[in-house]
Structures are given as C-alpha cells and as structure tokens.
Design an enzyme around this catalytic site. Structure first.
Site, PDB file in Angstrom:
ATOM      1  N   HIS A 285       0.820   4.347   5.071  1.00 48.18           N
ATOM      2  CA  HIS A 285       0.233   5.105   3.966  1.00 48.18           C
ATOM      3  C   HIS A 285       0.809   6.513   3.902  1.00 48.18           C
ATOM      4  O   HIS A 285       1.108   7.026   2.824  1.00 48.18           O
ATOM      5  CB  HIS A 285      -1.281   5.161   4.120  1.00 48.18           C
ATOM      6  CG  HIS A 285      -1.936   3.830   3.925  1.00 48.18           C
ATOM      7  ND1 HIS A 285      -3.282   3.615   4.159  1.00 48.18           N
ATOM      8  CD2 HIS A 285      -1.442   2.631   3.525  1.00 48.18           C
ATOM      9  CE1 HIS A 285      -3.579   2.353   3.894  1.00 48.18           C
ATOM     10  NE2 HIS A 285      -2.473   1.748   3.516  1.00 48.18           N
TER      11      HIS A 285
ATOM     12  N   SER B  93       0.802  -1.225   0.000  1.00 46.01           N
ATOM     13  CA  SER B  93       0.000   0.000   0.000  1.00 46.01           C
ATOM     14  C   SER B  93       0.833   1.271   0.000  1.00 46.01           C
ATOM     15  O   SER B  93       0.481   2.258  -0.654  1.00 46.01           O
ATOM     16  CB  SER B  93      -0.950   0.009   1.209  1.00 46.01           C
ATOM     17  OG  SER B  93      -1.777  -1.113   1.203  1.00 46.01           O
TER      18      SER B  93
END
Length: 237
Positions: free
Chosen positions: A210, A157
């Site tokens: 993230h 991610s």
C-alpha cells in the site's frame, strides 16, 4: 494487496466463492457510468481469479506469482512485477479492490480519456510492484530484518492507492472526507490515514504494498512519472 511475511507460508486458493462476484455485479449494475477501459480491467481481474486463462494456471498456487524483493532480485522472476497485481487471495479481496477501482476509474478515465487511462494503469501497475521490491530492500536494511525481503504480495491494492492519490490531487483543496462518518479529514491526507487504519483493521494486508502505491501516486502527481506517461502517450498516439 494481501501479503505473506514468512518465507515458508504459501498462498493457496482451494475453493472459489461467488459471493464477492455477486456483490461486484450488483455494484456494476448500480453504476450509471461504466467507462470501457475500467470495465475491461475489472473483467480481466475476474477472469484471472477464475483461472479462465490456461496460459497462467497460477491461481491455485499464488505463492508462485506474488511479488517480493527476494523473488525479483534474487530469483530473477521479473514476470511477478506485472502478474501479481492481477491475482487475488479470495472473492472478497477481489470485490473490495474492484469496487474501489470502479469509483476511481469512473473519475480518471472520464478525465484523461480511455487510451491515456489504460497507459496510466499499466505504468502504475509496473511501478507499484517495482516500488514494493525497493521498499522491501530498504526495510530489510533499515530494520536489519531479512523477512522484509520475503514479504510477498498479490492484489490490485497498490495500484488503487496510487490512483487514489491521483484522484484526490484533482479534487479541490477545500473538500474533505469523513472517516467513520464523523471525523473530517482533508482529501489531501486521506490516503495516509487509510494506510494506517487498514493496517490496524486487517494486519495481514501488505503495508509495504500500500505504501508503494502511495509513493508511486506521488511520483505521478509531483511530476516525474507524469512526465514519463505523457511522453510515452505522445509517442504512441
């Protein structure tokens, strides 16, 4: 990226499902353009998920491969920096990451060419993990909470968030994205909105992971990391 904040909690894959893989295959079959490097990276992630490589043998104990500030700085386990992004907690985690990567790879590999894109993904992978380690240290000091040192993350991610920043950088400023199909948001800010929305919807994902990806993407679009990529590429090719 999935994350575990507790130093006593362990990732563990017990049963590997095929549902996410079927969805991924369907996604690939619908695509009219499959750039080779993008496809190779997707296949690599799938093979690692199914523990095809005996060299690793780590898919059943993901706690031994996830990246954290403590594992890297205190334990000196530097291999996690490279390995953690390629391991996923379950098949749906793998599917969502690879489906998103496919879209970004189609754009950026076509734009940059296969060799540069391969180098870019490699550098983003290492840089995102390193940034997570740095953010864990900063968050621990800032909030006086040592648990941030043990926030242990896996998954692609962070790299995808970095690629999204780079992708939107090459999108015209006037373009927009519809959040929930009706809220118009400039692509310039969409990564920050997604960072918050994803955290609200799925609080078990790694916020620091993230955020690390976004910051690395900005380091590329604003010059320093792009300069490094370009110079390495010129030396290699």
């Amino acid at each position: 990226m999935f994350s575990s904040r507790s130093r006593h909690t362990h990732y563990q894959q017990t049963n590997r499902s095929y549902y996410g893989i079927i969805l991924l295959l369907a996604e690939l079959s619908r695509s009219s353009h499959l750039p080779p490097i993008t496809l190779i990276i997707i296949i690599l992630n799938v093979l690692i998920y199914f523990d095809i490589f005996p060299l690793f043998g780590l898919s059943n104990n993901l706690q031994s491969v996830c990246v954290s500030t403590h594992a890297v700085l205190d334990q000196g386990d530097y291999m996690r920096i490279l390995l953690a992004p390629f391991f996923h907690g379950d098949d749906m985690h793998l599917y969502y990451n690879m489906a998103s990567f496919l879209y970004k790879g189609q754009q950026l590999e076509t734009l940059f060419g296969g060799r540069y894109f391969a180098l870019l993904v490699t550098i983003l992978t290492i840089s995102s993990s390193l940034m997570l380690v740095i953010l864990g240290q900063l968050a621990s000091s800032l909030f006086d909470n040592p648990e941030y040192l043990f926030t242990c993350a896996i998954g692609f991610s962070a790299v995808i968030f970095a690629l999204k920043v780079i992708t939107t950088h090459y999108t015209p400023d006037h373009s927009s994205y519809s959040l929930f199909s009706f809220i118009p948001i400039s692509t310039k800010y969409i990564v920050w909105v997604e960072l918050i929305v994803i955290q609200l919807i799925t609080p078990n994902v790694s916020f620091l992971g993230h955020l690390a990806g976004i910051l690395v993407g900005l380091l590329y679009t604003n010059g320093p990391l792009r300069y490094i990529c370009n110079n390495i590429y010129n030396v290699m090719f």
